[in-house]
Design an enzyme around this catalytic site. Structure first.
Site, PDB file in Angstrom:
ATOM      1  N   PHE A   1       0.856  -1.175   0.000  1.00  0.00           N
ATOM      2  CA  PHE A   1       0.000   0.000   0.000  1.00  0.00           C
ATOM      3  C   PHE A   1       0.902   1.238   0.000  1.00  0.00           C
ATOM      4  CE2 PHE A   1      -2.928   3.168   1.758  1.00  0.00           C
ATOM      5  CZ  PHE A   1      -4.022   2.953   0.939  1.00  0.00           C
TER       6      PHE A   1
ATOM      7  N   TYR B   1     -10.617  -0.497  10.744  1.00  0.00           N
ATOM      8  CA  TYR B   1     -11.819  -0.037  10.044  1.00  0.00           C
ATOM      9  C   TYR B   1     -12.173  -0.840   8.800  1.00  0.00           C
ATOM     10  CZ  TYR B   1      -8.231   2.767   7.581  1.00  0.00           C
ATOM     11  OH  TYR B   1      -7.108   3.188   6.904  1.00  0.00           O
TER      12      TYR B   1
ATOM     13  N   ARG C   1     -12.264  -3.971  -7.354  1.00  0.00           N
ATOM     14  CA  ARG C   1     -12.063  -4.777  -6.148  1.00  0.00           C
ATOM     15  C   ARG C   1     -13.410  -5.099  -5.506  1.00  0.00           C
ATOM     16  NH1 ARG C   1      -8.037  -2.557  -1.801  1.00  0.00           N
ATOM     17  NH2 ARG C   1      -9.748  -1.060  -1.602  1.00  0.00           N
TER      18      ARG C   1
END
Length: 427
Positions: free
Chosen positions: A137, A237, A386
């Site tokens: 990422f 999250y 995705r």
């Protein structure tokens, strides 16, 4: 849990039967989603947990509104980072007293990487290379590049391909490497890396490892302690359903905890913060990973998602996740075969996280059209759609309906409309 053999008789009713027999079906009631919505973006932001609004209101109206500053003691605010850390440790296979919930993933990475490099510098000062995946990422890469620049002592960040990691670093693990930072599941493709085998290869090369668990915590079984990992970070999250911007976590192995040198030595990591000493003295154990005052409202809401994750058998979650993604991949390859679509998520279960990623030349517009229909996934460059599969609230029927919607959109070129070419700030 397995799906039926694909055949001409496989239809929506077969998926409905699988949903009726689902061992995790009752967990759908723990989440609140809009009606007529299929939510396939739990790998980016998890669904709202039941009771989240009420818990936030309780913290604001009662604990803050009535208890005021007393609530640091009476409502247990001061102990929340460690309390929630224990719950995360149970999900990621960490020892007791190994984890705190605090700060953001990026900040926790900076802290962990800085501490690891300091440990390595004391033992092997010639090691100055930090390895990470080219497809990590981007924030992780940026934080490592920024840290190397801050250190200004010959440190360099080198990027390696996923294939190099899977092969055990045959080319890049030299005696210059101090630290390897790896994402457990590739955010774009959904590729899963073997933690134990990879950690062993890194240690054999004399380096330390930090694992980023953002796309795996809460979605599959993790054994940080058993794998021999050094440190780990992650967010709450996504699959842990903590709410937008909910705090992250940091885990440090038991043998390294008190050797952890805190680069962001705020008062919450002080051994005796309320002595207000002008000299910093680090706390023993997990408290030394903290920095400053915590976000109590978001932390309190995040606890609801952690409680759900701790109340489910992660092996069952993983089994259903693989069955859902098997079905998704099979339907895409059979029912969308006429279209320029490629599945980029690995077929092998051992190398697959809890998402399916596909490419299409008009990927952004296709996803925009799906979202307009109430089927919410997301888009990542280049050309990747995705679909996150959260087994606690996604079923087989939703997978069937998603692929059928895709078929209609592609067959009829519904994506080729002006409104689907317009991008917002967040894709």
């Amino acid at each position: 849990m397995t799906i039926p053999e694909l055949s001409a008789t496989l239809d929506r009713s077969a998926c409905e039967r699988l949903d009726r027999d689902d061992d995790l079906r009752a967990f759908r009631d723990e989440f609140i989603l809009p009606p007529e919505t299929i939510y396939l973006d739990g790998n980016s932001l998890g669904a709202r947990t039941k009771g989240a609004a009420e818990r936030a209101q309780e913290v604001i109206a009662d604990e803050w509104g009535t208890g005021l500053i007393r609530s640091w003691n009476t409502a247990g605010w001061f102990d929340l980072p460690a309390k929630l850390g224990e719950k995360v440790a149970g999900i990621v296979g960490g020892e007791t007293g190994s984890t705190v919930v605090t700060d953001t993933t990026s900040i926790n990475l900076f802290k962990a990487a800085s501490a690891a490099l300091k440990m390595q510098s004391a033992a092997a000062p010639e090691r100055r290379i930090i390895l990470t995946q080219r497809e990590n990422f981007p924030s992780d890469i940026y934080m490592l590049q920024g840290l190397a620049e801050q250190l200004d002592d010959g440190y360099e960040v080198r990027l390696v391909d996923d294939e190099e990691v899977t092969a055990g670093f045959p080319n890049s693990m030299t005696d210059e490497v101090a630290l390897v930072v790896l994402t457990h599941v590739n955010y774009r493709t959904g590729r899963l890396f073997d933690m134990e085998t990879t950690t062993s290869a890194i240690h054999a090369g004399g380096a330390m490892v930090i694992w980023d668990l953002c796309h795996s915590a809460g979605a599959l079984e993790i054994d940080l302690a058993g794998s021999g990992a050094d440190m780990a970070i992650g967010c709450t999250y996504k699959f842990l359903n903590g709410g937008p911007g909910s705090p992250a976590f940091i885990w440090v192995s038991e043998e390294l905890q008190n050797g952890f040198s805190q680069p962001l030595s705020g008062w919450w990591s002080h051994a005796k913060p309320f002595e207000m000493s002008p000299d910093y003295a680090p706390a023993e154990g997990i408290r030394r990973y903290l920095t400053g005052t915590q976000g109590i409202v978001s932390m309190s809401v995040a606890e609801l998602g952690l409680d759900i994750a701790n109340g489910v058998d992660m092996a069952t979650v993983r089994q259903k996740s693989l069955a859902l993604s098997d079905l998704f991949i099979d339907l895409v390859e059979t029912r969308l075969a006429e279209h320029p679509i490629e599945v980029v998520t690995p077929r092998e279960h051992a190398h697959r996280g809890s998402q399916v990623s596909i490419t299409h030349p008009e990927g952004f517009a296709v996803m925009s059209t799906l979202i307009e229909r109430g089927i919410i996934g997301d888009y990542r460059e280049p050309s990747v759609l995705r679909f996150g599969l959260t087994p606690l609230y996604i079923g087989f029927t939703e997978v069937w309906d998603t692929v059928e919607a895709l078929r209609d959109i592609l067959d009829n070129r519904l994506w080729d409309a002006p409104q689907h070419q317009v991008r917002g700030a967040v894709t």
